[in-house]
Design an enzyme around this catalytic site. Structure first.
Site, short mmCIF file in Angstrom:
data_model
loop_
_atom_site.label_atom_id
_atom_site.label_comp_id
_atom_site.label_asym_id
_atom_site.label_seq_id
_atom_site.Cartn_x
_atom_site.Cartn_y
_atom_site.Cartn_z
N SER A 136 -14.92 -28.39 14.73
CA SER A 136 -14.12 -29.27 13.89
C SER A 136 -14.34 -28.88 12.44
O SER A 136 -15.40 -28.33 12.09
CB SER A 136 -14.54 -30.73 14.09
N TYR A 149 -20.38 -38.06 14.08
CA TYR A 149 -19.53 -36.98 14.60
C TYR A 149 -19.79 -35.68 13.85
O TYR A 149 -19.92 -34.62 14.47
CB TYR A 149 -18.06 -37.39 14.47
#
Length: 265
Positions: A136, A149
């Protein structure tokens, strides 16, 4: 790349990006073992090419189920592992439950590392093998509202880089590909509202899947998808204070959307 010669294990196959990856790889003739938690979605995907796709519903975080995956992958003589499984929780760090944080770390980091480790002996038997990790942009940019995250995706990025260097004298290539915001069911309504409020670009899963396949075909090593995210990643590496100031200006908006709604009357 002759996809018809590849025998691929795709985790997270019942999720948005994973589902699109399976669809595109099926069109290219690849043989696949597809893993995910949603059995009905996996069955529909396997129906695209029943002779080439085997569906295996499983929870990567459960050791017994992970062993089943490894046994099936060994039997299928897998030569490419695509780690697409992952989960995301948007919210302020001090409002997230210990269980939510633990489950994110378990899937995004621990299960992914342990599955990859278990499959290494099988991959090392091949003349050419691949490990593809879907990361990501938040694996290179710490972002408010995504603290836990980001932690997991920074870990995956570091794992990919270290493993690539550790396996540099083997037939295994390690690729790390980082999508930016993507329109999947992982995003909560609050996360979608934040992207709209900040004017963030949000890609469709099919676009991301096609970019991942191109990255593999071009033997990418660590690729960030999307603009201006590519620039932001470089800026964050060279001039993190600049990114600090930019995000601080956005912080009130981020906090407004990340804060848990009050339950008081």
């Amino acid at each position: 790349m002759r996809w018809s010669d590849r025998r691929i294990l795709v985790t997270g196959a019942s999720g948005g990006i994973g589902r699109e990856l399976v669809t595109l790889l099926a069109q290219r003739g690849a043989q696949m073992l597809i893993v995910g938690r949603n059995a009905s979605v996996l069955r529909d995907l396997a129906a695209l090419a029943p002779e080439r796709i085997r569906a295996l519903p499983a929870d990567l975080t459960a050791p017994d189920e992970r062993r089943r995956i490894v046994e099936a992958a060994d039997g299928a003589r897998i030569d490419m592992l695509i780690n697409a499984a992952g989960v995301n929780h948007f919210g302020l760090f001090d409002e997230q439950s210990p269980a939510a944080i633990s489950s994110m770390v378990d899937l995004n980091v621990t299960a992914t590392l342990l599955l990859t480790q278990a499959l290494l002996p099988r991959l090392l038997h091949e003349n050419s093998a691949w490990i593809v990790n879907l990361g990501s942009a938040f694996g290179a940019i710490g972002h408010p509202g995504y603290t836990a995250y980001c932690t997991t995706k920074f870990a995956l990025r570091g794992f990919s880089q270290a493993l690539r260097r550790e396996l540099a004298d083997t037939p295994i290539q390690v690729l790390h590909i980082s999508p930016r915001a993507t329109r999947t069911s992982m995003n909560s309504d609050r996360a979608d509202a934040l992207n709209t409020a900040l004017g963030n670009h949000v890609d469709e899963p099919a676009h991301v899947a096609a970019s991942v396949i191109r990255g593999i075909e071009k033997h990418a090593r660590d690729r960030q998808l999307g603009w201006p995210e590519c620039l932001l990643v470089k800026l964050n590496g060279m001039l993190p204070g600049l990114v600090d100031r930019a995000l601080k200006k956005q912080l009130p908006t981020i906090q407004q959307h990340a804060r848990r709604p009050s339950t008081s009357s």
